[in-house]
Design an enzyme around this catalytic site. Sequence first.
Site, PDB file in Angstrom:
ATOM      1  N   LYS A  49       8.966   3.679   0.296  1.00 18.41           N
ATOM      2  CA  LYS A  49       9.142   2.739   1.381  1.00 18.41           C
ATOM      3  C   LYS A  49       8.209   1.532   1.248  1.00 18.41           C
ATOM      4  O   LYS A  49       8.466   0.475   1.825  1.00 18.41           O
ATOM      5  CB  LYS A  49       8.841   3.432   2.722  1.00 18.41           C
ATOM      6  N   GLY A  50       7.093   1.749   0.550  1.00 19.86           N
ATOM      7  CA  GLY A  50       6.005   0.782   0.612  1.00 19.86           C
ATOM      8  C   GLY A  50       6.367  -0.657   0.315  1.00 19.86           C
ATOM      9  O   GLY A  50       5.780  -1.579   0.874  1.00 19.86           O
ATOM     10  N   GLU A 105       7.212  -3.490  -6.630  1.00 24.10           N
ATOM     11  CA  GLU A 105       6.353  -2.418  -6.112  1.00 24.10           C
ATOM     12  C   GLU A 105       5.276  -3.010  -5.217  1.00 24.10           C
ATOM     13  O   GLU A 105       4.776  -4.114  -5.482  1.00 24.10           O
ATOM     14  CB  GLU A 105       5.656  -1.687  -7.273  1.00 24.10           C
ATOM     15  N   ASP A 106       4.876  -2.267  -4.187  1.00 23.14           N
ATOM     16  CA  ASP A 106       3.743  -2.720  -3.377  1.00 23.14           C
ATOM     17  C   ASP A 106       2.432  -2.467  -4.115  1.00 23.14           C
ATOM     18  O   ASP A 106       1.560  -3.319  -4.144  1.00 23.14           O
ATOM     19  CB  ASP A 106       3.739  -2.045  -1.999  1.00 23.14           C
ATOM     20  N   ASP A 109      -0.889   2.461  -8.600  1.00 27.12           N
ATOM     21  CA  ASP A 109      -2.142   3.185  -8.401  1.00 27.12           C
ATOM     22  C   ASP A 109      -2.488   3.915  -9.704  1.00 27.12           C
ATOM     23  O   ASP A 109      -3.169   3.389 -10.561  1.00 27.12           O
ATOM     24  CB  ASP A 109      -1.930   4.142  -7.218  1.00 27.12           C
ATOM     25  N   ASP A 165       0.764   2.663   3.807  1.00 30.21           N
ATOM     26  CA  ASP A 165       0.559   3.554   4.953  1.00 30.21           C
ATOM     27  C   ASP A 165      -0.533   4.588   4.706  1.00 30.21           C
ATOM     28  O   ASP A 165      -0.955   4.825   3.573  1.00 30.21           O
ATOM     29  CB  ASP A 165       1.855   4.327   5.243  1.00 30.21           C
ATOM     30  N   ARG A 171       2.027   0.533   8.324  1.00 28.93           N
ATOM     31  CA  ARG A 171       2.802  -0.284   7.383  1.00 28.93           C
ATOM     32  C   ARG A 171       3.065  -1.680   7.951  1.00 28.93           C
ATOM     33  O   ARG A 171       3.295  -2.626   7.206  1.00 28.93           O
ATOM     34  CB  ARG A 171       4.154   0.379   7.083  1.00 28.93           C
TER      35      ARG A 171
HETATM   36  C1  PRP Z   1       3.138   4.429  -3.385  1.00 23.21           C
HETATM   37  C2  PRP Z   1       3.589   3.074  -3.908  1.00 23.21           C
HETATM   38  C3  PRP Z   1       4.079   3.380  -5.291  1.00 23.21           C
HETATM   39  C4  PRP Z   1       3.271   4.592  -5.701  1.00 23.21           C
HETATM   40  C5  PRP Z   1       2.215   4.177  -6.646  1.00 23.21           C
HETATM   41  O1  PRP Z   1       4.233   5.099  -2.853  1.00 23.21           O
HETATM   42  O2  PRP Z   1       4.591   2.511  -3.098  1.00 23.21           O
HETATM   43  O3  PRP Z   1       5.469   3.655  -5.322  1.00 23.21           O
HETATM   44  O4  PRP Z   1       2.657   5.126  -4.523  1.00 23.21           O
HETATM   45  O5  PRP Z   1       1.390   5.265  -6.984  1.00 23.21           O
HETATM   46  P1  PRP Z   1       1.198   5.744  -8.483  1.00 23.21           P
HETATM   47  O6  PRP Z   1       0.969   4.507  -9.306  1.00 23.21           O
HETATM   48  O7  PRP Z   1      -0.023   6.625  -8.429  1.00 23.21           O
HETATM   49  O8  PRP Z   1       2.414   6.491  -8.907  1.00 23.21           O
HETATM   50  P2  PRP Z   1       4.064   6.423  -1.970  1.00 23.21           P
HETATM   51  O9  PRP Z   1       4.278   7.622  -2.839  1.00 23.21           O
HETATM   52  O10 PRP Z   1       2.769   6.351  -1.226  1.00 23.21           O
HETATM   53  O11 PRP Z   1       5.284   6.335  -0.982  1.00 23.21           O
HETATM   54  P3  PRP Z   1       5.649   5.182   0.059  1.00 23.21           P
HETATM   55  O12 PRP Z   1       5.963   3.942  -0.746  1.00 23.21           O
HETATM   56  O13 PRP Z   1       6.831   5.704   0.772  1.00 23.21           O
HETATM   57  O14 PRP Z   1       4.451   4.955   0.956  1.00 23.21           O
END
Ligand code: PRP
Length: 183
Positions: A49-50, A105-106, A109, A165, A171
Amino acid sequence: MSEEKTDNIPTPQHVLITADQVAEKVDELGKQISQDYSKEAPLLVGVLKGAFVFMSDLSRSIDLPIEFDFMAVSSYGHSTTSSGVVRIVKDLDLDLAGRHVLLVEDIVDSGLTLNFLRKNLLARNPASLEICALLVREDFQFEEDTIKYTGFQVPADWLVGYGLDVAERYRNLPDIWVAGSES
Ligand code: PRP
């Protein structure tokens, strides 16, 4: 911001990137993307969703007849790029074959989600695939050119706001905040 203290979920502590700084960066990215894709408008793929807030603003700063699609994934094990499992929760509606795809992508990580999505989307034979990430962790190691469009490099704090979030909250905050517990 008024806050009801009903549990131990971390709360926004201080602003890391203001809404104005985000808006300026999003505008820059949109202009760059508009120039780079001037011959063929891209298909924007947002990762739910991010990315929904960033994608919404970014798309309106791109002066091209872009199209949209969304995916949702869930991942387990974010500690390294080589471990963990990513699973598609909602797949794309559109066929990517022959399309110029821009994955939005937001935050990148650990890179686990990005690695999975790059492989998965490339297997669908797009004409091209580029990545646009608003936030990338400062210590994230990636090959040059993996992420063509980056907004900000950010420290390893828990960030919320502008789509990000903690337990599905915050969010909708316009700024990007560092979250934590009250000391
Ligand atoms: C977050 C973000 C990326 C992912 C990055 O999503 O939106 O898709 O984590 O993390 P990584 O590089 O360690 O794989 P999240 O799983 O928190 O879900 P969301 O977008 O619904 O909040």
